[in-house]
Design an enzyme around this catalytic site. Structure first.
Site, short mmCIF file in Angstrom:
data_model
loop_
_atom_site.label_atom_id
_atom_site.label_comp_id
_atom_site.label_asym_id
_atom_site.label_seq_id
_atom_site.Cartn_x
_atom_site.Cartn_y
_atom_site.Cartn_z
N LYS A 188 0.88 -1.18 0.00
CA LYS A 188 0.00 0.00 0.00
C LYS A 188 0.92 1.23 0.00
CE LYS A 188 -1.93 3.03 2.01
NZ LYS A 188 -1.74 4.47 1.63
N GLY A 241 6.79 4.89 8.25
CA GLY A 241 6.04 6.15 8.31
C GLY A 241 6.19 6.79 9.68
N SER A 242 5.16 7.52 10.08
CA SER A 242 5.24 8.28 11.33
C SER A 242 4.98 7.38 12.55
CB SER A 242 4.19 9.39 11.30
OG SER A 242 2.90 8.80 11.22
N VAL A 245 1.07 6.83 13.21
CA VAL A 245 0.38 5.80 12.41
C VAL A 245 1.00 4.43 12.69
CG1 VAL A 245 -0.30 5.07 10.11
CG2 VAL A 245 -0.28 7.50 10.67
N GLY A 246 2.31 4.42 12.94
CA GLY A 246 2.98 3.15 13.26
C GLY A 246 2.33 2.47 14.45
N GLU A 263 9.46 1.06 10.85
CA GLU A 263 10.57 1.98 10.49
C GLU A 263 9.96 3.38 10.58
OE1 GLU A 263 13.19 0.22 10.04
OE2 GLU A 263 12.27 -1.70 9.53
N CYS A 297 13.94 10.78 7.06
CA CYS A 297 13.70 10.38 8.46
C CYS A 297 14.95 10.45 9.32
CB CYS A 297 13.13 8.97 8.50
SG CYS A 297 14.07 7.82 7.48
N GLU A 397 9.92 15.99 15.24
CA GLU A 397 10.30 15.83 13.83
C GLU A 397 9.48 16.81 12.99
OE1 GLU A 397 9.04 12.23 11.75
OE2 GLU A 397 11.00 12.14 10.78
P1 NAD Z 1 2.37 8.55 7.66
O1 NAD Z 1 2.58 7.76 8.89
O2 NAD Z 1 1.41 9.67 7.68
O3 NAD Z 1 1.89 7.60 6.45
C1 NAD Z 1 2.63 6.46 6.10
C2 NAD Z 1 1.70 5.48 5.40
O4 NAD Z 1 0.70 5.07 6.33
C3 NAD Z 1 0.97 6.02 4.18
O5 NAD Z 1 0.93 5.03 3.18
C4 NAD Z 1 -0.44 6.27 4.71
O6 NAD Z 1 -1.42 6.17 3.72
C5 NAD Z 1 -0.57 5.13 5.70
N1 NAD Z 1 -1.60 5.35 6.74
C6 NAD Z 1 -2.10 6.51 7.20
N2 NAD Z 1 -3.04 6.27 8.14
C7 NAD Z 1 -3.12 4.93 8.29
C8 NAD Z 1 -3.89 4.07 9.11
N3 NAD Z 1 -4.78 4.56 9.99
N4 NAD Z 1 -3.69 2.74 9.02
C9 NAD Z 1 -2.79 2.22 8.17
N5 NAD Z 1 -2.04 3.00 7.33
C10 NAD Z 1 -2.20 4.33 7.40
O7 NAD Z 1 3.83 9.02 7.22
P2 NAD Z 1 4.22 9.97 6.01
O8 NAD Z 1 3.78 11.34 6.35
O9 NAD Z 1 3.81 9.36 4.73
O10 NAD Z 1 5.82 9.86 6.07
C11 NAD Z 1 6.60 10.60 6.92
C12 NAD Z 1 7.05 9.79 8.11
O11 NAD Z 1 7.72 8.60 7.69
C13 NAD Z 1 8.10 10.54 8.92
O12 NAD Z 1 7.84 10.37 10.29
C14 NAD Z 1 9.40 9.85 8.53
O13 NAD Z 1 10.43 10.02 9.45
C15 NAD Z 1 8.95 8.44 8.39
N6 NAD Z 1 9.91 7.63 7.59
C16 NAD Z 1 10.67 6.69 8.22
C17 NAD Z 1 11.61 5.95 7.49
C18 NAD Z 1 12.50 4.93 8.15
O14 NAD Z 1 13.14 4.16 7.43
N7 NAD Z 1 12.61 4.89 9.46
C19 NAD Z 1 11.72 6.15 6.11
C20 NAD Z 1 10.92 7.10 5.52
C21 NAD Z 1 10.00 7.85 6.26
#
Ligand code: NAD
Length: 495
Positions: A188, A241-242, A245-246, A263, A297, A397
């Site tokens: 996704k 991601g964040s 949401v994680g 991650e 990130c 962040e």
């Molecule tokens: P986000 O958490 O908003 O979204 C990430 C993904 O989660 C997207 O595909 C989104 O559609 C999905 N999502 C949103 N709500 C959800 C839910 N309720 N259930 C399941 N999935 C859902 O993050 P973002 O704004 O896309 O990315 C930025 C974040 O990602 C920053 O915090 C960044 O540091 C982190 N990041 C981490 C790494 C790493 O390797 N550690 C790499 C890249 C980005």
């Protein structure tokens, strides 16, 4: 106006762009679509199928079928590796096309996508394909009275949810070890940047990956993402991601006892001692914090500078940041493109506002940037703040081209200061005294401590975070392949 590669024009003309489920290109069962924008222009780039619960269910079902019946999980490891190498070769062959799609959808400079994001994804496929060939799948166990062994087998269906900052690169980092181990996957991508993932599925099809082994469901996080996270048909989940949401994804997977890799975000520090070439280090860190418009990130956003060199460092850093060429991703002169969306620009500007209201001082003002000919794009200028370590901009962040300067004069205290962060992804130490640099690097609490550089990635070098930055083993290391292999013990009493 950018000249598009004819293949990119053809790809974008088939709207709404479809999802890839069970080897077929399909619209969302609801018929719904969403729009992805070109952040450099602020205009609609493409309409994309908005997958939901039913589409996720179809994709997981297809992945389960493919795991049981396509032969992917059971084929000789070498044969699977050949297919993954073919996919990597196709990625390299279409590098310029993928880089253009990535640049249009994410806003990043096209040259950077072509030089780093795209080849790195191909190399990750090759790394895990080769590693899988040399990984033992059965080990005898020497126990008295038993004929016993452990076999290592793939789990089954692995879900992947990705963010928008490095969509193509992260597919490689994420799914390569899962596929090399023999699993099938459902991806996704982020709703802001789904295009290169759709193109990736086209390449997988062309490379001969069996139908159902790689599935892509495009859609929104709260609908498609949430449906994937709670699906009972998953055997593993990986979320990038964040932290906010994680947590939701980990909760949903936890309820189903599905093992999960996270991650997450970061608030990396750079500790700069007074024995460095000040100008060179300031330039390196200015480059790091503006890479991908600061949407990285692990990048260094807290700059802890020895008090003796603070003024010289700030002078050079503000000069370099101030001279960055902000522009459209396709323009070869561009050092820094836009941020990904109006929402993200609002987040960056909002943090600057909150930081200043909380007592921080602006050393370089930042703010909205106007790019001639691209007035509707989501551009921001780099900013540099200074002040108290407790300021919101020093702790949270921001995910934009913003750094926060603090000073120190004591090694132990600066280590404590770095380690006050709730995150733990990556930090760097800058010093010509390698004994000191190594000593400090080992004491910083994070998944990665880099010396005299920031943002180092290499296949075979594990990359992951601790604390708010994630858990579950990380990516890029040899161990990641093992994360996707389940141990099973076979035993028989010798009577
Ligand atoms: P986000 O958490 O908003 O979204 C990430 C993904 O989660 C997207 O595909 C989104 O559609 C999905 N999502 C949103 N709500 C959800 C839910 N309720 N259930 C399941 N999935 C859902 O993050 P973002 O704004 O896309 O990315 C930025 C974040 O990602 C920053 O915090 C960044 O540091 C982190 N990041 C981490 C790494 C790493 O390797 N550690 C790499 C890249 C980005």
């Amino acid at each position: 106006m950018t000249t598009l590669n004819p293949e990119v024009t053809k790809f974008l003309s088939a709207q709404p762009l479809k999802m890839f489920v069970g080897g077929r290109w399909v619209e969302a069962q609801s018929g719904k679509t969403f729009e992805t924008l070109d952040p450099g222009e602020g205009t609609v780039l493409a309409k994309v199928a908005a997958g939901d619960v039913a589409d996720v269910d179809a994709a997981v079902t297809a992945a389960r079928e493919a795991f049981r019946k396509s032969g992917w999980a059971t084929m000789p490891v070498n044969d699977r590796a050949v297919i993954l190498h073919r996919l990597a070769d196709l990625i390299d062959k279409r590098k310029e096309i993928i880089a253009q799609i990535e640049s249009l959808d994410v806003g990043k400079p096209r040259g950077q996508a072509a030089a780093f994001d795209v080849p790195h994804a191909a190399q990750t496929l090759r790394y895990y394909a080769d590693l899988s060939v040399h990984t033992r799948r059965r080990e005898p166990i020497a126990v008295s009275g038993f004929d016993a062994r452990t076999i290592r087998v793939p789990y089954g269906v692995c879900g992947f949810i990705f963010p928008w900052n490095f969509p193509f690169l992260l597919i490689g980092w994420g799914i390569a070890p899962a596929l090399a181990a023999g699993n099938t996957v459902v991806i996704k991508p982020a709703e802001d940047t789904p295009l290169s993932t759709i193109y990736f599925a086209k390449l997988a099809e062309e490379a001969g990956v069996p139908p159902g082994v790689i599935n892509v469901v495009t859609g929104l996080g709260e609908t498609a993402g949430a449906a994937l996270a709670r699906h009972l048909g998953l055997n593993r989940m990986s979320f990038t991601g964040s932290p906010e949401v994680g947590r939701l994804v980990a909760e949903a997977c936890g309820k189903n006892l599905v093992p999960t890799k996270l991650e997450l975000g970061g608030k990396g520090a750079a500790v700069i001692f007074d024995d460095v070439n000040v100008g060179a280090v300031a330039d390196s860190l200015a480059g790091a914090v503006t890479l991908n418009a600061g949407q990285v990130c692990c990048t260094a956003t807290r700059w802890l500078v020895h008090e003796k060199i603070r003024d010289e460092f700030v002078k050079q850093a503000t000069a370099t940041l101030g001279a960055m060429k902000i522009g459209y991703g396709a323009n070869p002169d561009t050092n820094m493109g836009p941020v990904v969306s109006e929402k993200q620009r609002g987040r960056v500007l909002g943090y600057l506002d909150k930081g200043v209201k909380g007592g921080a001082k602006l050393l370089l003002a930042g703010g909205r940037a106007e790019v001639q000919g691209h007035e509707r794009g989501f551009y921001v200028k780099p900013a540099l703040l200074t002040g108290d370590p407790g300021n919101v901009c020093a702790r949270e962040e921001i995910f934009g081209p913003v750094a926060y300067v603090m000073t120190f004069n004591d090694e132990d205290k600066v280590i404590d200061l770095v380690n006050t962060s709730a995150y733990g992804l990556a930090n760097s130490v800058w010093s010509n005294n390698l004994d000191r640099a190594n000593r400090v690097a080992e004491k910083l609490v994070a998944g990665n401590s880099w010396i005299n550089a920031h943002n180092i990635f290499a296949h075979g070098m594990p990359y992951g975070g601790c604390n708010l930055s994630g858990c579950g083993g990380g990516v890029l290391g040899p161990e990641t392949l093992s994360d996707y292999l389940r141990n099973q013990t076979i035993a028989r009493p010798l009577v």
